[in-house]
Write a protein that holds these residues in place. Structure first.
Motif, PDB file in Angstrom:
ATOM      1  N   GLY A   1      12.234 -26.211  24.582  1.00 44.70           N
ATOM      2  CA  GLY A   1      10.914 -26.729  24.927  1.00 44.70           C
ATOM      3  C   GLY A   1      10.688 -28.125  24.377  1.00 44.70           C
ATOM      4  O   GLY A   1      10.143 -28.999  25.063  1.00 44.70           O
ATOM      5  N   ALA A   2      11.105 -28.342  23.123  1.00 43.47           N
ATOM      6  CA  ALA A   2      10.952 -29.668  22.522  1.00 43.47           C
ATOM      7  C   ALA A   2      11.740 -30.715  23.298  1.00 43.47           C
ATOM      8  O   ALA A   2      11.292 -31.859  23.460  1.00 43.47           O
ATOM      9  N   TRP A   3      12.903 -30.333  23.780  1.00 45.16           N
ATOM     10  CA  TRP A   3      13.748 -31.263  24.543  1.00 45.16           C
ATOM     11  C   TRP A   3      13.165 -31.546  25.933  1.00 45.16           C
ATOM     12  O   TRP A   3      12.920 -32.711  26.279  1.00 45.16           O
ATOM     13  N   LEU A   4      12.909 -30.503  26.693  1.00 42.67           N
ATOM     14  CA  LEU A   4      12.482 -30.679  28.082  1.00 42.67           C
ATOM     15  C   LEU A   4      11.053 -31.207  28.188  1.00 42.67           C
ATOM     16  O   LEU A   4      10.784 -32.156  28.937  1.00 42.67           O
ATOM     17  N   PHE A   5      10.126 -30.615  27.439  1.00 40.89           N
ATOM     18  CA  PHE A   5       8.748 -31.100  27.485  1.00 40.89           C
ATOM     19  C   PHE A   5       8.648 -32.505  26.903  1.00 40.89           C
ATOM     20  O   PHE A   5       7.843 -33.323  27.352  1.00 40.89           O
TER      21      PHE A   5
ATOM     22  N   ILE B   1      -2.016 -26.701  20.708  1.00 41.53           N
ATOM     23  CA  ILE B   1      -1.182 -27.043  21.865  1.00 41.53           C
ATOM     24  C   ILE B   1      -1.960 -27.907  22.848  1.00 41.53           C
ATOM     25  O   ILE B   1      -1.426 -28.872  23.405  1.00 41.53           O
ATOM     26  N   VAL B   2      -3.233 -27.585  23.030  1.00 41.56           N
ATOM     27  CA  VAL B   2      -4.083 -28.341  23.967  1.00 41.56           C
ATOM     28  C   VAL B   2      -4.417 -29.715  23.398  1.00 41.56           C
ATOM     29  O   VAL B   2      -4.323 -30.735  24.087  1.00 41.56           O
ATOM     30  N   LEU B   3      -4.809 -29.749  22.133  1.00 49.29           N
ATOM     31  CA  LEU B   3      -5.241 -31.012  21.528  1.00 49.29           C
ATOM     32  C   LEU B   3      -4.093 -32.001  21.337  1.00 49.29           C
ATOM     33  O   LEU B   3      -4.261 -33.209  21.500  1.00 49.29           O
TER      34      LEU B   3
ATOM     35  N   SER C   1       5.717 -32.937  19.384  1.00 53.86           N
ATOM     36  CA  SER C   1       6.829 -31.992  19.464  1.00 53.86           C
ATOM     37  C   SER C   1       6.444 -30.631  18.898  1.00 53.86           C
ATOM     38  O   SER C   1       7.003 -29.608  19.312  1.00 53.86           O
ATOM     39  N   GLU C   2       5.499 -30.597  17.948  1.00 55.27           N
ATOM     40  CA  GLU C   2       5.049 -29.296  17.431  1.00 55.27           C
ATOM     41  C   GLU C   2       4.510 -28.421  18.557  1.00 55.27           C
ATOM     42  O   GLU C   2       4.749 -27.202  18.584  1.00 55.27           O
ATOM     43  N   ALA C   3       3.777 -29.031  19.484  1.00 62.51           N
ATOM     44  CA  ALA C   3       3.245 -28.284  20.624  1.00 62.51           C
ATOM     45  C   ALA C   3       4.361 -27.813  21.545  1.00 62.51           C
ATOM     46  O   ALA C   3       4.366 -26.671  22.016  1.00 62.51           O
ATOM     47  N   HIS C   4       5.339 -28.676  21.782  1.00 61.90           N
ATOM     48  CA  HIS C   4       6.444 -28.316  22.675  1.00 61.90           C
ATOM     49  C   HIS C   4       7.293 -27.206  22.063  1.00 61.90           C
ATOM     50  O   HIS C   4       7.741 -26.280  22.771  1.00 61.90           O
ATOM     51  N   LEU C   5       7.518 -27.280  20.767  1.00 67.87           N
ATOM     52  CA  LEU C   5       8.260 -26.223  20.081  1.00 67.87           C
ATOM     53  C   LEU C   5       7.539 -24.885  20.205  1.00 67.87           C
ATOM     54  O   LEU C   5       8.158 -23.852  20.510  1.00 67.87           O
ATOM     55  N   LEU C   6       6.232 -24.895  19.990  1.00 72.27           N
ATOM     56  CA  LEU C   6       5.481 -23.643  20.016  1.00 72.27           C
ATOM     57  C   LEU C   6       5.417 -23.057  21.425  1.00 72.27           C
ATOM     58  O   LEU C   6       5.543 -21.842  21.598  1.00 72.27           O
ATOM     59  N   VAL C   7       5.245 -23.901  22.434  1.00 69.17           N
ATOM     60  CA  VAL C   7       5.219 -23.395  23.812  1.00 69.17           C
ATOM     61  C   VAL C   7       6.554 -22.728  24.156  1.00 69.17           C
ATOM     62  O   VAL C   7       6.595 -21.624  24.721  1.00 69.17           O
TER      63      VAL C   7
ATOM     64  N   MET D   1       2.243 -25.923  13.846  1.00 70.86           N
ATOM     65  CA  MET D   1       1.151 -26.295  14.752  1.00 70.86           C
ATOM     66  C   MET D   1      -0.203 -26.196  14.061  1.00 70.86           C
ATOM     67  O   MET D   1      -1.043 -27.092  14.178  1.00 70.86           O
ATOM     68  N   VAL D   2      -0.420 -25.117  13.331  1.00 71.01           N
ATOM     69  CA  VAL D   2      -1.685 -24.970  12.594  1.00 71.01           C
ATOM     70  C   VAL D   2      -1.791 -26.065  11.537  1.00 71.01           C
ATOM     71  O   VAL D   2      -2.881 -26.628  11.319  1.00 71.01           O
ATOM     72  N   GLY D   3      -0.684 -26.392  10.899  1.00 70.58           N
ATOM     73  CA  GLY D   3      -0.693 -27.474   9.919  1.00 70.58           C
ATOM     74  C   GLY D   3      -1.120 -28.792  10.536  1.00 70.58           C
ATOM     75  O   GLY D   3      -1.905 -29.547   9.949  1.00 70.58           O
ATOM     76  N   LEU D   4      -0.626 -29.086  11.732  1.00 72.08           N
ATOM     77  CA  LEU D   4      -0.999 -30.327  12.412  1.00 72.08           C
ATOM     78  C   LEU D   4      -2.485 -30.359  12.726  1.00 72.08           C
ATOM     79  O   LEU D   4      -3.154 -31.385  12.545  1.00 72.08           O
TER      80      LEU D   4
END
Length: 384
Positions: A215-219, A311-313, A318-324, A356-359
């Motif tokens: 996800g981090a790579w493609l997104f 994820i929305v914000l 990359s934190e969002a892409h990793l989590l998705v 993600m929560v940390g961010l």
């Protein structure tokens, strides 16, 4: 000497205080779990029996010792010898039992709980260091207090189960990937691959870290509109290590089929009908999990909601892409298994939720206009 010690203390006092607060949270959470829930769970029989077997006991002797120990928890029915050692789902899971052998030899069956306690402690330490380095002490304290006081998280990580070790290996893999992005070195890629293989023989959940890195790579490529993405090699290595491990396990341990489990849980006899049943099954799992969170662990529910909000914000991060990517893989495991697990299947990807929560929490500590800060964060693609 006194002056040097005082200087050292002043330079590190805030970090020491933050670590002390997190440590108190960990000890209180663990003590609460020990007082209210059993350390032994049904799955523990397989891991404890393997530890006895590794120490030289015959399969029957190992089975009998586990049966005697389980009876102390009021559990009178455990798998037979053939199922205990021959079930394809747990046959590849050897790493936890191997690590537990010196503790089981020293303390008996409770040695497996000593092992998971130490692994859980190491996991909390790794997550704390990660958060402190990326987001600072305040964010680390806020996030880790949630992690160390969540009833489900503390139980899954502290009981005689493979979850804590799986989560620790994923966290170490992510930290190696972040370091690779800053300083590309071949040995870091080798380390990521090795950790993934080790994780595969701890618990078959490596699609979570593989999905996250993919996800981090493609997104990341979509967001940056560039084919150049620092997550490419970490993703390639981890995905190959994950798929390769699962292929070997399917060949060597063929007695368990995830597809058969999926058909059984959907009540169908073909893959097409099973796929059509996914929306109904997913809604059922989600509704029951949310109810369990509300009834037993609202802290974890808040933790999850904040991660999803992040994820929305911060959809460019990359934190969002990793989590998705991790959530998609977790959903695959959860739906094909067909039962609500109250975040248990997400434990191997805990580090992605934590990041993600940390961010999100870190964004609230920034000075100036929150609107400007959020807009600035959303406007950047940050790989690591």
């Amino acid at each position: 000497m006194t002056s040097a010690l005082l200087t050292w203390w002043r330079a590190r006092s805030s970090t020491i205080l933050a670590g002390a607060i997190i440590g108190v949270g960990f000890l209180v959470g663990y003590a609460s779990m020990v007082r209210t829930r059993p350390l032994y769970a049904p799955d523990s029989a397989h891991y404890l029996a393997k530890a006895f077997w590794f120490l030289g006991a015959s399969p029957q002797e190992a089975h009998d010792r586990v049966a005697e120990y389980a009876a102390g928890y009021g559990i009178t029915t455990i798998p037979g010898v053939d199922l205990m050692f021959g079930w394809g789902l747990v046959q590849p899971r050897v790493v936890l039992s191997a690590l537990a052998t010196p503790f089981v030899a020293a303390f008996g069956p409770i040695g497996l709980a000593v092992t998971t306690f130490l692994i859980s402690l190491a996991l909390m330490l790794v997550l704390t260091i990660m958060l402190m380095r990326r987001f600072g002490n305040v964010t680390a304290v806020a996030v880790m207090l949630a992690v160390t006081t969540s009833a489900y998280l503390v139980f899954y990580n502290g009981a005689m189960l493979t979850e804590s070790l799986s989560a620790l290996l994923t966290a170490l893999t992510l930290m190696a990937a972040w370091r690779y992005i800053r300083e590309p070195r071949a040995w870091l890629l080798i380390g990521m691959g090795s950790l993934t293989v080790t994780s595969a023989f701890t618990r078959q959940a490596t699609l979570v870290v593989a999905g996250a890195f993919l996800g981090a790579w493609l997104f990341g490529m979509l967001v940056s509109r560039s084919r150049r993405n620092p997550w490419m090699w970490p993703a390639v290595v981890v995905v190959c290590a994950s798929l390769g491990s699962q292929l070997i396990q399917a060949i060597v341990f063929p007695s368990f089929s995830q597809a058969d489990q999926f058909l059984k849980q959907t009540g169908t006899d073909n893959l097409g009908d099973a796929i059509l049943a996914i929306p109904r099954m997913a809604l059922n799992i989600l509704s029951k999990d949310v109810y369990n969170y509300l009834a037993n662990d609202p802290v974890l529910l808040v933790f999850i909601v904040v991660a999803l909000l992040g994820i929305v914000l911060f959809w460019r991060r990359s934190e969002a892409h990793l989590l998705v990517g991790a959530i998609l893989a977790i959903s695959l495991y959860n739906i094909t298994n067909g039962t609500p697990t109250a975040f248990r299947y997400a434990i191997p990807g805990l580090v992605f939720y934590v990041a993600m929560v940390g961010l999100v929490i870190h964004a609230t500590t920034r000075r100036g206009s929150p609107e400007v800060d959020l807009a600035e964060q959303r406007g950047k693609y940050v790989a690591g």
